[in-house]
Design a protein around this motif. Structure first.
Motif, PDB file in Angstrom:
ATOM      1  N   LEU A  78      -7.864  20.450  39.316  1.00  0.00           N
ATOM      2  CA  LEU A  78      -6.403  20.372  39.235  1.00  0.00           C
ATOM      3  C   LEU A  78      -5.916  19.186  40.049  1.00  0.00           C
ATOM      4  O   LEU A  78      -6.385  18.955  41.166  1.00  0.00           O
ATOM      5  CB  LEU A  78      -5.792  21.667  39.769  1.00  0.00           C
ATOM      6  N   SER A  79      -4.977  18.441  39.478  1.00  0.00           N
ATOM      7  CA  SER A  79      -4.414  17.301  40.198  1.00  0.00           C
ATOM      8  C   SER A  79      -2.957  17.131  39.782  1.00  0.00           C
ATOM      9  O   SER A  79      -2.604  17.345  38.623  1.00  0.00           O
ATOM     10  CB  SER A  79      -5.198  16.025  39.865  1.00  0.00           C
ATOM     11  N   PRO A  80      -2.083  16.750  40.729  1.00  0.00           N
ATOM     12  CA  PRO A  80      -0.675  16.537  40.371  1.00  0.00           C
ATOM     13  C   PRO A  80      -0.494  15.238  39.600  1.00  0.00           C
ATOM     14  O   PRO A  80      -1.197  14.253  39.836  1.00  0.00           O
ATOM     15  CB  PRO A  80       0.020  16.468  41.734  1.00  0.00           C
ATOM     16  N   LEU A  81       0.451  15.243  38.682  1.00  0.00           N
ATOM     17  CA  LEU A  81       0.780  14.047  37.905  1.00  0.00           C
ATOM     18  C   LEU A  81       2.281  14.029  37.676  1.00  0.00           C
ATOM     19  O   LEU A  81       2.824  14.887  36.984  1.00  0.00           O
ATOM     20  CB  LEU A  81       0.039  14.031  36.566  1.00  0.00           C
ATOM     21  N   ALA A  82       2.939  13.022  38.238  1.00  0.00           N
ATOM     22  CA  ALA A  82       4.399  12.991  38.210  1.00  0.00           C
ATOM     23  C   ALA A  82       4.954  12.454  36.902  1.00  0.00           C
ATOM     24  O   ALA A  82       5.861  13.038  36.307  1.00  0.00           O
ATOM     25  CB  ALA A  82       4.912  12.151  39.383  1.00  0.00           C
ATOM     26  N   ASP A  83       4.432  11.306  36.445  1.00  0.00           N
ATOM     27  CA  ASP A  83       5.078  10.627  35.321  1.00  0.00           C
ATOM     28  C   ASP A  83       4.093   9.705  34.619  1.00  0.00           C
ATOM     29  O   ASP A  83       2.908   9.636  34.980  1.00  0.00           O
ATOM     30  CB  ASP A  83       6.292   9.828  35.824  1.00  0.00           C
ATOM     31  N   GLY A  84       4.601   8.990  33.611  1.00  0.00           N
ATOM     32  CA  GLY A  84       3.753   8.092  32.848  1.00  0.00           C
ATOM     33  C   GLY A  84       3.199   6.945  33.670  1.00  0.00           C
ATOM     34  O   GLY A  84       2.062   6.487  33.437  1.00  0.00           O
ATOM     35  N   TYR A  85       3.957   6.461  34.627  1.00  0.00           N
ATOM     36  CA  TYR A  85       3.484   5.388  35.499  1.00  0.00           C
ATOM     37  C   TYR A  85       2.271   5.850  36.292  1.00  0.00           C
ATOM     38  O   TYR A  85       1.274   5.128  36.421  1.00  0.00           O
ATOM     39  CB  TYR A  85       4.603   4.964  36.448  1.00  0.00           C
ATOM     40  N   ALA A  86       2.328   7.077  36.809  1.00  0.00           N
ATOM     41  CA  ALA A  86       1.203   7.626  37.558  1.00  0.00           C
ATOM     42  C   ALA A  86      -0.007   7.833  36.660  1.00  0.00           C
ATOM     43  O   ALA A  86      -1.155   7.630  37.084  1.00  0.00           O
ATOM     44  CB  ALA A  86       1.610   8.946  38.213  1.00  0.00           C
ATOM     45  N   LEU A  87       0.237   8.223  35.401  1.00  0.00           N
ATOM     46  CA  LEU A  87      -0.875   8.409  34.472  1.00  0.00           C
ATOM     47  C   LEU A  87      -1.586   7.087  34.199  1.00  0.00           C
ATOM     48  O   LEU A  87      -2.827   7.021  34.209  1.00  0.00           O
ATOM     49  CB  LEU A  87      -0.378   9.021  33.163  1.00  0.00           C
ATOM     50  N   ARG A  88      -0.830   6.043  33.956  1.00  0.00           N
ATOM     51  CA  ARG A  88      -1.451   4.725  33.750  1.00  0.00           C
ATOM     52  C   ARG A  88      -2.298   4.319  34.952  1.00  0.00           C
ATOM     53  O   ARG A  88      -3.414   3.818  34.798  1.00  0.00           O
ATOM     54  CB  ARG A  88      -0.373   3.667  33.497  1.00  0.00           C
ATOM     55  N   GLY A  89      -1.752   4.524  36.144  1.00  0.00           N
ATOM     56  CA  GLY A  89      -2.497   4.168  37.340  1.00  0.00           C
ATOM     57  C   GLY A  89      -3.791   4.949  37.461  1.00  0.00           C
ATOM     58  O   GLY A  89      -4.838   4.385  37.816  1.00  0.00           O
ATOM     59  N   MET A  90      -3.737   6.245  37.154  1.00  0.00           N
ATOM     60  CA  MET A  90      -4.935   7.068  37.231  1.00  0.00           C
ATOM     61  C   MET A  90      -5.990   6.605  36.238  1.00  0.00           C
ATOM     62  O   MET A  90      -7.175   6.472  36.574  1.00  0.00           O
ATOM     63  CB  MET A  90      -4.575   8.536  36.966  1.00  0.00           C
ATOM     64  N   LEU A  91      -5.572   6.342  35.000  1.00  0.00           N
ATOM     65  CA  LEU A  91      -6.516   5.956  33.959  1.00  0.00           C
ATOM     66  C   LEU A  91      -7.094   4.566  34.204  1.00  0.00           C
ATOM     67  O   LEU A  91      -8.264   4.307  33.916  1.00  0.00           O
ATOM     68  CB  LEU A  91      -5.838   6.020  32.589  1.00  0.00           C
ATOM     69  N   LEU A 119      -1.903   6.216  25.427  1.00  0.00           N
ATOM     70  CA  LEU A 119      -2.379   5.354  24.346  1.00  0.00           C
ATOM     71  C   LEU A 119      -2.600   3.925  24.827  1.00  0.00           C
ATOM     72  O   LEU A 119      -3.494   3.232  24.334  1.00  0.00           O
ATOM     73  CB  LEU A 119      -1.382   5.369  23.185  1.00  0.00           C
ATOM     74  N   ALA A 120      -1.818   3.496  25.790  1.00  0.00           N
ATOM     75  CA  ALA A 120      -1.994   2.147  26.325  1.00  0.00           C
ATOM     76  C   ALA A 120      -3.351   1.977  27.003  1.00  0.00           C
ATOM     77  O   ALA A 120      -3.840   0.847  27.146  1.00  0.00           O
ATOM     78  CB  ALA A 120      -0.878   1.827  27.318  1.00  0.00           C
ATOM     79  N   CYS A 121      -3.961   3.091  27.397  1.00  0.00           N
ATOM     80  CA  CYS A 121      -5.246   3.045  28.097  1.00  0.00           C
ATOM     81  C   CYS A 121      -6.388   3.596  27.262  1.00  0.00           C
ATOM     82  O   CYS A 121      -7.486   3.834  27.779  1.00  0.00           O
ATOM     83  CB  CYS A 121      -5.151   3.829  29.405  1.00  0.00           C
ATOM     84  N   GLY A 126     -13.454   2.887  16.142  1.00  0.00           N
ATOM     85  CA  GLY A 126     -14.547   2.262  15.409  1.00  0.00           C
ATOM     86  C   GLY A 126     -15.903   2.423  16.060  1.00  0.00           C
ATOM     87  O   GLY A 126     -16.931   2.306  15.402  1.00  0.00           O
ATOM     88  N   ASP A 127     -15.949   2.702  17.362  1.00  0.00           N
ATOM     89  CA  ASP A 127     -17.232   2.905  18.022  1.00  0.00           C
ATOM     90  C   ASP A 127     -17.731   4.326  17.760  1.00  0.00           C
ATOM     91  O   ASP A 127     -16.963   5.269  17.661  1.00  0.00           O
ATOM     92  CB  ASP A 127     -17.102   2.715  19.533  1.00  0.00           C
ATOM     93  N   ASP A 128     -19.057   4.467  17.661  1.00  0.00           N
ATOM     94  CA  ASP A 128     -19.628   5.797  17.474  1.00  0.00           C
ATOM     95  C   ASP A 128     -19.346   6.684  18.679  1.00  0.00           C
ATOM     96  O   ASP A 128     -19.166   7.886  18.568  1.00  0.00           O
ATOM     97  CB  ASP A 128     -21.137   5.703  17.246  1.00  0.00           C
ATOM     98  N   ALA A 129     -19.335   6.089  19.863  1.00  0.00           N
ATOM     99  CA  ALA A 129     -19.045   6.827  21.086  1.00  0.00           C
ATOM    100  C   ALA A 129     -17.928   6.101  21.824  1.00  0.00           C
ATOM    101  O   ALA A 129     -18.176   5.204  22.612  1.00  0.00           O
ATOM    102  CB  ALA A 129     -20.283   6.943  21.966  1.00  0.00           C
ATOM    103  N   PRO A 130     -16.665   6.430  21.536  1.00  0.00           N
ATOM    104  CA  PRO A 130     -15.549   5.684  22.118  1.00  0.00           C
ATOM    105  C   PRO A 130     -15.514   5.784  23.627  1.00  0.00           C
ATOM    106  O   PRO A 130     -15.875   6.809  24.213  1.00  0.00           O
ATOM    107  CB  PRO A 130     -14.324   6.351  21.483  1.00  0.00           C
ATOM    108  N   GLY A 131     -15.083   4.718  24.277  1.00  0.00           N
ATOM    109  CA  GLY A 131     -15.014   4.716  25.731  1.00  0.00           C
ATOM    110  C   GLY A 131     -13.982   5.680  26.274  1.00  0.00           C
ATOM    111  O   GLY A 131     -14.176   6.276  27.324  1.00  0.00           O
ATOM    112  N   ARG A 132     -12.872   5.822  25.600  1.00  0.00           N
ATOM    113  CA  ARG A 132     -11.846   6.777  26.014  1.00  0.00           C
ATOM    114  C   ARG A 132     -11.050   7.176  24.781  1.00  0.00           C
ATOM    115  O   ARG A 132     -10.424   6.345  24.142  1.00  0.00           O
ATOM    116  CB  ARG A 132     -10.927   6.179  27.062  1.00  0.00           C
ATOM    117  N   ALA A 133     -11.098   8.452  24.456  1.00  0.00           N
ATOM    118  CA  ALA A 133     -10.430   8.940  23.254  1.00  0.00           C
ATOM    119  C   ALA A 133      -9.314   9.904  23.618  1.00  0.00           C
ATOM    120  O   ALA A 133      -9.354  10.557  24.667  1.00  0.00           O
ATOM    121  CB  ALA A 133     -11.430   9.637  22.331  1.00  0.00           C
TER     122      ALA A 133
END
Length: 295
Positions: A78-91, A119-121, A126-133
């Motif tokens: 479990l981890s806190p996530l405030a907003d989209g900006y924080a999500l981008r930073g985490m990813l 989606l930005a991250c 097209g890859d058989d094993a995508p890096g991040r889906a």
């Protein structure tokens, strides 16, 4: 060509775990949750992702919902996530996160902020094993009902799976849903057109679950007759399916393969439990299903 989904030796080999592997060998999936009192769907999905073999699973929730989740999660982190900006930073900061589920219990407003950030991250398709889906379900689909092209433009070229039921499908693809209702398109044809339009793999849920990828691959899972799983008509079962698919892409399956395998496992788990099934039972049946097919 449309394939009827069934377990095979190659799939069993991919679902098995190697004795020399460690948890990060099987990916880190994150499930975004909504506000207080709305977290059950995310927890169901997270537990399903962990049961299907993702190495780590984390629920990302608003600070106000942390106590609710902490009281009910143990193996799921479990981890806190405030907003989209924080999500981008985490990813951007942790490349080991390779699967993201958005939608179950997320809330429409939070979905509109978090989906574009995720989606930005996301990895290129097209890859058989995508890096991040990404897996988008429930509120992550309905949030874009008024402007589906906004979602489709962001999806194109990304490794993603959409898992709508027929109502959510109709919100994003009203013309295709109308043609499906009128019999002008089969379920597989409508799903194939949807995948081509949005640029992502689409899994249209139902007793006959149709799956299509943007490259034209299609598959059909028929849970009818002797293979019926009517006990899936219960609240939360779709959240579990989204979690299964998320866990499978975390393990390295392609979006199309994860969608097909997830549909089969979901129905098999329901048949394994039988009458009286509730959504909480589904993740707990996955180990038995995997044993039954020799994993």
């Amino acid at each position: 060509m449309t394939l009827q989904i069934a377990p095979d030796t190659a799939l069993r080999d991919r679902l098995a775990k190697r004795e020399e592997a460690h948890k990060y060998s099987y990916g880190h999936a994150v499930v975004l949750a909504g506000g207080p009192g709305k977290g059950g769907a995310a927890r169901l999905a997270a537990r399903a992702a962990l049961r299907v073999g993702a190495g780590l699973v984390t629920v990302l929730a608003p600070q106000a919902a942390m106590a609710e989740h902490a009281a009910q999660l143990t193996a799921v982190m479990l981890s806190p996530l405030a907003d989209g900006y924080a999500l981008r930073g985490m990813l951007q900061g942790d490349r080991r996160i390779n699967a993201i589920l958005l939608g179950p219990g997320l809330g429409l407003q939070r979905a509109r902020e978090m989906v574009p950030a995720a989606l930005a991250c996301a990895a290129q398709a097209g890859d058989d094993a995508p890096g991040r889906a990404l897996v988008l379900d429930a509120d992550a689909l309905s949030a874009f009902a008024e402007e589906p092209q906004t979602l489709f433009q962001a999806l194109r070229g990304r490794a993603a799976v959409l898992t709508p039921h027929l109502g959510e499908f109709a919100r994003l693809f009203p013309d295709l849903a109308a043609q499906l209702r009128d019999g002008a398109l089969t379920r597989v044809e409508a799903t194939r057109h949807a995948a081509d339009r949005c640029g992502a793999t689409v899994l249209l849920k139902g007793a006959e679950t149709a799956i299509a990828a943007p490259d034209g691959q299609t598959a059909l899972h028929r849970a009818v007759g002797d293979m019926a799983a009517p006990w899936l008509a219960t609240a939360g079962s779709g959240d579990v399916l989204a979690g299964i698919v998320t866990g499978l892409v975390a393990r390295g399956l392609s979006p199309f393969e994860a969608a097909g395998t997830g549909a089969w496992l979901h129905a098999a788990a329901a048949r394994s439990f039988g009458p009286g099934l509730i959504a909480e039972d589904l993740p707990e049946q996955i180990p038995q299903v995997l044993r039954d097919i020799g994993v």
